[in-house]
Design a protein around this motif. Structure first.
Motif, mmCIF file in Angstrom:
data_model
loop_
_atom_site.group_PDB
_atom_site.id
_atom_site.type_symbol
_atom_site.label_atom_id
_atom_site.label_comp_id
_atom_site.label_asym_id
_atom_site.label_seq_id
_atom_site.Cartn_x
_atom_site.Cartn_y
_atom_site.Cartn_z
ATOM 1 N N THR A 101 0.688 -1.218 -0.109
ATOM 2 C CA THR A 101 0.027 -0.034 -0.143
ATOM 3 C C THR A 101 0.824 1.259 0.146
ATOM 4 O O THR A 101 1.936 1.220 0.527
ATOM 5 C CB THR A 101 -0.957 -0.008 1.195
ATOM 6 N N PHE A 102 0.313 2.352 -0.527
ATOM 7 C CA PHE A 102 0.753 3.656 -0.723
ATOM 8 C C PHE A 102 0.201 4.384 0.126
ATOM 9 O O PHE A 102 0.232 5.729 0.177
ATOM 10 C CB PHE A 102 0.990 4.211 -2.235
ATOM 11 N N GLU A 103 -0.833 4.069 0.982
ATOM 12 C CA GLU A 103 -1.657 4.898 2.007
ATOM 13 C C GLU A 103 -1.269 4.413 3.494
ATOM 14 O O GLU A 103 -1.123 3.414 3.955
ATOM 15 C CB GLU A 103 -3.144 4.482 1.731
ATOM 16 N N ARG A 104 -0.599 5.518 3.961
ATOM 17 C CA ARG A 104 -0.149 5.503 5.493
ATOM 18 C C ARG A 104 -0.909 4.727 6.350
ATOM 19 O O ARG A 104 -0.579 4.122 7.064
ATOM 20 C CB ARG A 104 0.130 6.790 5.787
ATOM 21 N N ASP A 105 -2.425 5.033 6.404
ATOM 22 C CA ASP A 105 -3.416 4.320 7.384
ATOM 23 C C ASP A 105 -3.580 2.841 6.876
ATOM 24 O O ASP A 105 -4.438 2.377 7.822
ATOM 25 C CB ASP A 105 -4.647 5.215 7.161
ATOM 26 N N GLU A 106 -3.062 2.422 5.620
ATOM 27 C CA GLU A 106 -3.881 1.317 5.469
ATOM 28 C C GLU A 106 -3.046 -0.016 6.207
ATOM 29 O O GLU A 106 -1.843 0.035 6.028
ATOM 30 C CB GLU A 106 -3.885 1.019 4.153
ATOM 31 N N GLY A 111 -9.073 -7.156 6.258
ATOM 32 C CA GLY A 111 -9.804 -6.289 5.403
ATOM 33 C C GLY A 111 -9.155 -5.727 4.268
ATOM 34 O O GLY A 111 -9.638 -5.440 3.222
ATOM 35 N N PHE A 112 -7.750 -5.665 4.331
ATOM 36 C CA PHE A 112 -6.897 -5.064 3.253
ATOM 37 C C PHE A 112 -7.204 -5.944 1.878
ATOM 38 O O PHE A 112 -7.338 -5.585 0.874
ATOM 39 C CB PHE A 112 -5.526 -5.004 3.596
ATOM 40 N N ARG A 116 -9.010 -5.178 -1.622
ATOM 41 C CA ARG A 116 -8.408 -5.362 -3.036
ATOM 42 C C ARG A 116 -8.913 -6.334 -3.737
ATOM 43 O O ARG A 116 -9.278 -6.081 -5.056
ATOM 44 C CB ARG A 116 -6.926 -5.899 -2.696
ATOM 45 N N ILE A 117 -9.639 -7.612 -3.340
ATOM 46 C CA ILE A 117 -10.098 -8.362 -4.246
ATOM 47 C C ILE A 117 -11.511 -7.795 -4.711
ATOM 48 O O ILE A 117 -11.920 -7.989 -5.855
ATOM 49 C CB ILE A 117 -10.328 -9.996 -3.260
ATOM 50 N N GLU A 118 -12.148 -7.338 -3.695
ATOM 51 C CA GLU A 118 -13.639 -6.624 -4.095
ATOM 52 C C GLU A 118 -13.442 -5.701 -5.452
ATOM 53 O O GLU A 118 -14.187 -5.599 -6.232
ATOM 54 C CB GLU A 118 -14.385 -5.939 -3.109
#
Ligand code: SAH
Length: 429
Positions: A101-106, A111-112, A116-118
């Motif tokens: 991830t490039f999102e700091r809060d992720e 759930g991750f 992604r799959i959804e």
């Protein structure tokens, strides 16, 4: 780099609805950043991550902080301590980190993977409807922001390949997310791929959930395809050629077609369904050819209009050429010829060889559908090799169509390596 503890409140997005939890549920995540392992890159080596390319090479890493085991999650910082991304540690690979991830809060939790799959599935809905698919690629690894994770769906069976240390480590989370998205599907892992060795992982085949049938039937563009999920190539089948089979078949009416590297004969099923006079399937694998025959039968196509020849295509094309054989259409869909940049010249010679002989074997006005599935083979170079083959064959050739992989094998704009399958429809004059 922060060396303090802090608490982040993460607002979970709508996917929580899947879990039967209030969709706007707010959960509290406590991150002990002082304990999170991290690396700092050498100066100037952050550029590719700033462009969201998901790989960090070993040579880019300056310092490592904290104990890291294969597959562990690691934060990546630039030399000026700017946070860049969060990825999985692969100590045995040249690609030492693959960014999740490039999102700091992720956070890299169940759930991750579900999100992604959804997201990947949603991006494929139009294609599934357009081509009437019961078999498609659900997740295309880096291009679907899940490095090392490939998931194909064949009717009620999911087949996954977990090819990186991070993917391997998070197997249970991936299976959990797949069960949420596809509650009726069995799950088979086909990680029997040599590249796992580069990640320090052994090849592996195992049932991850449910009962896995020995044979599965899928449908694409109205054509049925039988496949053996445990022993078939890759995850069982070549979904990436779907559009190209339809395009090749559009030239096949009343034609005699030589289908080289036929595998289980899906190009042949399409061609015969489109009115080909005759299709000759050629492959080294007798097992694949037997399946090709059965594939014609289940599509109620005339098996008498097909031949199944077990042969080495390189040798057979030479032999046919010296015998003066002619065909109206030839399909060349060879396996990957290039595994490393060092092997590129040799691969070019291989491509040129088969394309030259194929061109010699075509009637005037004949159609050559030629492919390279080698990601390391640049498209321009492939076109040049085919052009050189035309010169050597003494034939004038027009490129009618430039072909690529099907849309369930997308290419992330930040990850050009995801583009691997290229093809040409050529008219040989
Ligand atoms: N065209 C197929 C996929 C081809 S995969 C499809 O549409 O599904 C490549 C195939 O080439 C494999 O079936 C493999 O058995 C075969 N193959 C590899 N080397 C070969 C050779 N030298 N001669 C003939 N077949 C070969």
């Amino acid at each position: 780099m922060p060396s303090f503890y802090f608490i982040t409140v993460v607002r979970k997005p709508a996917f929580c609805g899947h879990l039967g939890i209030e969709s706007r549920l707010i959960s509290l995540t406590i991150e002990f950043n002082a304990m999170t392992s991290s690396v700092v890159l050498h100066p100037q080596r952050e550029k590719s991550l700033l462009r969201h390319h998901p790989w960090v090479f070993a040579s880019a890493i300056d310092k490592q902080k904290g104990k890291l085991r294969a597959g562990d999650t690691v934060d990546v910082y630039a030399s000026d301590n700017t946070w860049l991304g969060r990825g999985a540690w692969s100590p045995h690979s040249q690609i030492q980190i693959r960014i999740w991830t490039f999102e700091r809060d992720e956070v890299i939790d169940n759930g991750f993977f579900l999100r992604r799959i959804e997201a990947a599935l949603e991006g494929r809905q139009a294609l599934i409807a357009r081509n009437g698919l019961t078999g498609f690629r659900v997740v295309a690894a880096e291009s679907d922001r899940l490095p090392g994770v490939t998931i194909d769906k064949y009717d009620n069976l999911l087949v996954c390949q977990l090819l990186s240390a991070g993917a391997d480590k998070h197997r249970a989370k991936i299976v959990w997310a797949l069960q949420k998205c596809f509650p009726d599907c069995a799950i088979l892992e086909r990680s029997d791929v040599a590249v796992r060795k580069k990640e320090g992982l052994e090849p592996l085949v195992q049932v991850l959930h449910g009962e896995v049938a020995d044979e599965v039937c899928i449908e694409e563009n109205g054509i049925k395809v039988l496949l053996d999920p445990r022993r078939g190539h890759k995850t069982g089948f070549y979904l990436d050629q779907r559009d190209n089979r339809a395009i090749a078949a559009s030239y096949a009416l009343d034609k005699t077609v030589l289908n080289c590297f036929s595998y289980t004969g899906t190009f042949a099923s399409y061609a015969l369904a489109n009115g080909a006079k005759k299709v000759i399937n050629m492959d080294v694998s007798q097992e694949a050819l037997s399946m090709a025959r059965r594939n014609l039968e289940i599509n109620q196509l005339d098996v008498n209009r097909a031949d199944f020849i077990q042969a080495d295509v390189f040798q057979a094309l030479r032999d046919y050429s010296s015998e003066g054989r002619k065909f109206d259409q030839i399909i060349l869909d060879p396996p990957k010829f290039v595994d490393s940049k060092a092997g590129l010249n040799r691969a070019c010679r291989g491509y040129k060889d088969i394309n030259m002989y194929a061109m010699q074997l075509l009637e005037a006005g004949g159609i050559l559908c030629t492919f390279s599935c080698s990601g390391l083979m640049p498209t321009d170079l492939f076109h040049k090799v085919v052009a050189d083959a035309a010169l050597d064959a003494g034939r004038q050739v027009q490129f009618l169509e430039r072909l690529s992989q099907a849309a369930d094998h997308p290419v992330a704009s930040s990850y050009p390596e995801g583009y691997y399958l290229k093809g040409l429809v050529c008219r040989v004059l």
